[in-house]
Design an enzyme around this catalytic site. Structure first.
Site, PDB file in Angstrom:
ATOM      1  N   GLU A 131     -66.079  48.011  22.388  1.00  0.00           N
ATOM      2  CA  GLU A 131     -65.685  47.655  21.027  1.00  0.00           C
ATOM      3  C   GLU A 131     -66.133  46.228  20.680  1.00  0.00           C
ATOM      4  OE1 GLU A 131     -61.631  48.730  20.026  1.00  0.00           O
ATOM      5  OE2 GLU A 131     -62.135  48.840  17.911  1.00  0.00           O
TER       6      GLU A 131
ATOM      7  N   TYR B 279     -67.166  53.770  26.457  1.00  0.00           N
ATOM      8  CA  TYR B 279     -66.150  53.674  25.415  1.00  0.00           C
ATOM      9  C   TYR B 279     -65.921  55.057  24.819  1.00  0.00           C
ATOM     10  CZ  TYR B 279     -63.834  51.954  21.148  1.00  0.00           C
ATOM     11  OH  TYR B 279     -62.949  51.716  20.126  1.00  0.00           O
TER      12      TYR B 279
ATOM     13  N   ASP C  80     -55.896  44.112  21.748  1.00  0.00           N
ATOM     14  CA  ASP C  80     -54.798  44.988  22.174  1.00  0.00           C
ATOM     15  C   ASP C  80     -55.017  45.518  23.591  1.00  0.00           C
ATOM     16  OD1 ASP C  80     -56.920  46.316  21.014  1.00  0.00           O
ATOM     17  OD2 ASP C  80     -55.711  47.778  19.939  1.00  0.00           O
ATOM     18  N   HIS C  81     -56.220  45.374  24.097  1.00  0.00           N
ATOM     19  CA  HIS C  81     -56.511  45.729  25.500  1.00  0.00           C
ATOM     20  C   HIS C  81     -56.611  44.464  26.346  1.00  0.00           C
ATOM     21  CE1 HIS C  81     -57.976  49.973  24.689  1.00  0.00           C
ATOM     22  NE2 HIS C  81     -58.014  49.458  23.474  1.00  0.00           N
TER      23      HIS C  81
ATOM     24  N   ASN D  43     -59.714  55.567  26.609  1.00  0.00           N
ATOM     25  CA  ASN D  43     -58.783  56.001  25.567  1.00  0.00           C
ATOM     26  C   ASN D  43     -57.919  57.185  25.998  1.00  0.00           C
ATOM     27  OD1 ASN D  43     -58.543  54.444  23.137  1.00  0.00           O
ATOM     28  ND2 ASN D  43     -60.715  54.825  22.746  1.00  0.00           N
TER      29      ASN D  43
ATOM     30  N   ASP E 165     -63.107  51.584  28.321  1.00  0.00           N
ATOM     31  CA  ASP E 165     -61.958  52.083  27.588  1.00  0.00           C
ATOM     32  C   ASP E 165     -62.127  53.587  27.457  1.00  0.00           C
ATOM     33  OD1 ASP E 165     -59.985  52.782  25.860  1.00  0.00           O
ATOM     34  OD2 ASP E 165     -60.686  51.552  24.183  1.00  0.00           O
TER      35      ASP E 165
ATOM     36  N   ASN F 228     -62.015  45.992  26.671  1.00  0.00           N
ATOM     37  CA  ASN F 228     -62.181  46.305  25.249  1.00  0.00           C
ATOM     38  C   ASN F 228     -61.733  45.049  24.502  1.00  0.00           C
ATOM     39  OD1 ASN F 228     -61.398  46.837  22.536  1.00  0.00           O
ATOM     40  ND2 ASN F 228     -61.451  49.043  22.941  1.00  0.00           N
TER      41      ASN F 228
END
Lengths: 267, 267
Positions: A38, A111, A257-258, A156, A154, A11
């Site tokens: 993303e 995603y 952030d990933h 999540n 991702d 991501n």
DNA sequence: GTCTTAATAG
DNA sequence: CTATTAAGAC
């Protein structure tokens, strides 16, 4: 091309804002195929020229505007590109393509919706959509798992206790609520997907792939979560080796952030 | 400190976005005092620490939010900082302060409104305001010119034919319309200000200080305008020497559309 | 915190 | 074209 196919899922949180970090990642990991999430860009604005210059001549894109967006960049040919709508949520959250690696193998870039803040389906539409998406994976994955396939991206969701820095403190935080983790584990187990990261680094080993931008939780307090996953179908799982998490990428200048997660597939 | 005081005026188009270019400018020109326009920052967020580190320990700020904003950065003490409202337009377009240089001399950093697109006071409120601002300079400058003074900044008006790349084609373009140029010249001449750049580089020499971002007019076609000025009061004009326009700054990476203009004042 | 878009300004 | 702010998303 050697005898292993190196796959990375990441991501990247905007491919345009982090095109240079993409280059740093490829220099470090030398991937043959990169599954991105993303990307935050419409297909028409995807930096294809840069990708071609860097050897990724085969691409499968599914982006639309400022949010979401997935892509596959590959040095080996991609066939039969497909975009699936999962759980009825049409938001550029899936793209897949087939590589020929000891026979056809379909690579899915996935995603899963983030789900917002409140873990309440009554008040939080986003959370409801997230659960619907994972519920949708129940039907969707049933057919996907029948091929030689990798589903990576991702998700999540941090399904296991060691996937978060504090199981207890995160039980009511979206990404680790039982409503999510139970559903995801049900999808995986009922269909036979192999969580290859956990296979090679079994619990209670901590494995994280994401550290929030808010609060300076990285690297000091290490309050991470394992939100990014690589699943292999039973027919392919035994060929998947050398799992790695490129933790250092979280410390790069202007990091996502990933961080990237790597797997190598034997031919 | 030598026997000349080096003054620079520059519309930097965001001090925060171009703090490194500010450093390049100072390295090149070694100014004692810098008069900035379009700082685009509230005083509380002005990068004062960086300025102090670079030797500018004396500052006079007048900024408020994302637009306009002026400042004076100085290596020599600044006294009696003043903010004037000109033409009734209260938009952080003026700040002045006094330096002691062979006696007190007031340095004004001035930022005349740009005036929008249509040169029509009926339909374009911004143009009306611009003319009101220049009209306001008639009264304002009357008292300013009585001191030993420099008024420098982005006047957003190119008063003379050689101040633009085409006098004819720009007669109806805001910055060079007679409504503006006549007013500005009236202010200057009626009060006795010396346009020191034009004094040292008289017409028909082309002098430009601004090249638009839109269209790649720089450096090829050189479609510039002289929008930035240094005026000296009669009592100070004879001490002002070595005028220079740092044209190369327009070619710097992430350049402002305006370039610095330099003058040196003998003690 | 770090992106995106949109509007607004120059 | 290059900034700013504000909202929204993650």
């Amino acid at each position: 091309m050697s005898d292993t196919l190196t796959i990375v899922t990441w991501n990247i949180n905007s491919i345009r804002a982090r095109i240079d970090l993409f280059g740093m990642m490829t220099k470090k990991l030398r991937p043959d195929v990169v599954l991105l999430q993303e990307t935050r860009v419409t297909d028409g604005s995807f930096p294809l020229k840069t990708m071609h210059r860097r050897g990724f001549k085969h691409t499968a894109l599914n982006g639309r505007g400022g949010h979401h967006g997935v892509a596959i960049l590959s040095k080996v040919p991609l066939d039969d590109v497909r975009i699936d709508i999962i759980g009825g949520i049409d938001q550029s959250r899936h793209v897949s393509a087939v590589v020929d690696w000891g026979g056809p193998a379909r690579l899915h870039s996935l995603y899963v919706p983030s789900g917002g803040d409140e873990p309440d389906v009554e008040t939080n539409e986003k959370f409801r959509q997230k659960l619907e998406f994972v519920d949708g994976m129940l039907e969707w994955g049933q057919s996907a798992v029948g091929e030689r396939a990798i589903v990576a991206g991702d998700f999540n969701i941090a399904p296991y206790p060691s996937d978060v820095w504090s199981h207890r403190q995160l039980l009511d935080v979206i990404s680790h609520t039982p409503a999510e983790t139970d559903r995801l584990e049900n999808v995986r187990a009922s269909q036979g997907w192999v969580d290859v990261v956990r296979r090679d680094r079994p619990e209670p080993q901590e494995v994280y792939t994401w550290w929030s931008y808010r609060n300076k939780t990285w690297p000091g307090s290490n309050r991470g979560r394992r939100l990014d996953h690589i699943w292999a179908s039973p027919s392919l799982a035994d060929s998947v080796r050398e799992i790695d998490v490129l933790r250092e990428a979280r410390g790069w200048e202007k990091a996502s952030d990933h961080v990237p997660v790597v797997a190598r597939i034997e031919r």
